[in-house]
Structures are given as C-alpha cells and as structure tokens.
Design an enzyme around this catalytic site. Structure first.
Site, short mmCIF file in Angstrom:
data_model
loop_
_atom_site.label_atom_id
_atom_site.label_comp_id
_atom_site.label_asym_id
_atom_site.label_seq_id
_atom_site.Cartn_x
_atom_site.Cartn_y
_atom_site.Cartn_z
N ASP A 52 0.84 -1.21 0.00
CA ASP A 52 0.00 0.00 0.00
C ASP A 52 0.88 1.26 0.00
OD1 ASP A 52 0.87 -0.06 2.62
OD2 ASP A 52 -1.13 0.01 3.53
N LYS A 121 -0.77 -9.65 2.63
CA LYS A 121 -0.05 -9.15 3.81
C LYS A 121 -0.98 -8.21 4.56
CE LYS A 121 3.18 -5.71 3.76
NZ LYS A 121 2.60 -4.77 4.75
N GLU A 123 -1.37 -5.68 8.34
CA GLU A 123 -0.77 -5.11 9.55
C GLU A 123 -1.59 -5.52 10.77
OE1 GLU A 123 -0.38 -0.86 9.06
OE2 GLU A 123 0.70 -1.06 7.17
N GLU A 190 8.96 -3.90 10.84
CA GLU A 190 9.35 -2.58 10.33
C GLU A 190 9.83 -1.68 11.46
OE1 GLU A 190 6.65 -0.85 7.52
OE2 GLU A 190 7.67 1.10 7.57
#
Ligand code: KIV
Length: 272
Positions: A52, A121, A123, A190
């Site tokens: 994204d 994927k 989050e 991250e």
C-alpha cells in the site's frame, strides 16, 4: 539472473520456509507496474510485494490510508503479468480487513481471485488472530506486519522507531508468536531495534522480513522506489540507495527537451 545459493524455479511459501531453515536470506522488494516487476523477477528477487506504499510513491499521498482494495487489485493484476518466478504478495489496505472477519475474508478472496496474488499481507497483531487462522484454514497464505505499521500512523503520531520500550517490545514478541502459531508464513518487522528483531526471528517458525529492523531477520524488504533513489525527500537510515534514478531521469528529460528545442531530435535515422 539470480545468484542464489539455492536455485528455485518458483518461489512458494514452502520455499520461503525452507530458506529460513537453510539460512538463505529472503530478498523482497515492492512493485506497482509491469516493467519494474519484470526487471525484479528477472533479477531473481524472491518476493514481490504490491504494497500500500503505492499510495506514497505512486499516488503522491502523504499516508497509505486512502489506498483502496480496488487500487491494490489493479496494481497487482498489472504486476502479475510480469512475474513468473517470484512469489507475489498483495497488501490489504486500511479498512479492507478491520470491519469484521466475514468482510475481511471476502476481500482477501477477491485479491487472490481477481489479481492473481499468491498471498496477502496485513498489519496487526493479536487483533487479527482469528482472521489469519480462518484465512490459513481456507488456503490463503498470510504475511503479517508488526512494528511500525503505517496504517496506524495517526495513532502513533510519528514514523519513529517502534518498540524501544520494554512493554511494547514484549507485546510485539507476543504478537509475533500469536501470528506464527496461527500460520503466517512470513512476518514483516518494520523499524524496530535489531536486537528485538533477532529475538522474534529466533522465536518464530515463519520467516521474518526486516525493513529498518537490522541484519538478523530471515530476509529484507525495501520500497523499490526508495532503493532506486527516486525520492530525494526521503532518506531514512535503513534505506540503502543502489541507484540515483532521480539524477538519471532528470538528466534524460533535460537532454530530450534541449534536443527538441534545438531541432536535433529527431534525426534522419530516427525518421521515416
Ligand atoms: O507497503 C509496503 O510497501 C510495505 C513494505 C514497506 C513492507 O508494507
């Protein structure tokens, strides 16, 4: 072509998990268009992510929040046409998987059916445990994403390193273990301290893929536009720039304009 120690015809979840076992590092980069994806695939990158981050580097948005499911499907479809070897992963955009499990499953299904991605994927930690479990049961491979999760930028208020404090670090390890237990094959970490990424990597059976998370992860990911030096305004220390595309492109555009203005383009050889 690829210079991998192990040569794989096609990268699958099984190959990624095997890389973790054998210690071969996973190389992952992002793509949003056909030409870039073709070059990445031919170079031998293991995973191509339609992230994204398309919102930041392609659409010129400040955050990833406005990116839609249809936009991710569009870009993934385009990338799919170029990718023969790498595993193709599509990012679930903000609010495409948060409302409820039923809607999230339907949206993940749309991604696989309509775009040709091989995995999604998303989050989040414990909160997405039931969803990940259901997706894995259905047969949809899932990659998690912990640490700095850009879809929560308004909650964090900053893009600084996450989980420096003990409580947040503890929670992150817990979240990683939960996601691992319910079957993610990979986990993006991250912008967290290297030592924490090393701890997570040791404690999970899935492959950890770091971005600003140090050298101990099972693999690394960067946003392709950043590593190509296409964004002069963005220089975090975790990005190594492998090219200076901005300079090359600016020079080429300037030369073209000059040639047109001074009537040296097109030449006889470039005409019919
Ligand atoms: O959207 C994206 O490109 C990502 C990577 C930075 C992992 O999530």
């Amino acid at each position: 072509m690829s210079s991998h120690p192990g040569e794989y015809k096609r990268i699958t979840t099984k190959v990624i998990l095997n890389m973790k076992k054998t210690g071969e590092k996973v190389a992952m980069l992002t793509a949003y268009d056909f030409m870039t994806a073709k070059l990445l695939d031919e170079a031998g990158v293991d995973i191509i992510l339609v992230g994204d981050s398309v919102g930041n580097v392609f659409q010129g948005l400040e955050t990833t929040l406005p990116v839609t499911l249809d936009e991710i499907i569009y870009h993934t479809k385009v990338v799919r046409r170029a990718v023969k070897r790498a595993m193709l992963v599509a990012d679930m955009p903000f609010m495409s998987f948060q409302v409820n499990t039923e809607e999230a499953v339907r949206n993940c299904g749309r991604i696989l059916k309509e775009s040709g991605a091989e995995a999604v994927k998303m989050e989040g930690g414990k909160r997405i445990e039931p969803l990940v479990k259901q997706l894995v049961d259905i047969g949809i491979p899932v990659m998690g994403h912990l640490g700095l999760t850009p879809q929560s930028i308004y909650k964090f208020g900053t893009y600084e390193v996450r989980a420096r404090e003990t409580a947040e670090a503890k929670q992150l390890v817990e979240d990683a273990k939960i996601l691992d237990r319910v079957g993610v094959f990979g986990l993006v970490l991250e912008k967290i301290p290297s030592s924490l990424a090393a701890k997570v990597t040791k404690n999970v059976s899935c492959a950890t893929i770091g971005i600003g998370a140090g050298p101990h992860c099972d693999g690394q990911v960067l946003v392709t536009n950043d590593m190509l030096g296409m964004n002069e305004q963005f220089h975090p220390r975790f990005v190594r720039t492998y090219a200076k595309l901005t300079e090359t492109m600016r020079g080429a555009f300037q030369n073209y304009i000059d040639d047109v203005k001074k009537k040296s383009f097109p030449s006889k050889n470039e005409s019919y």
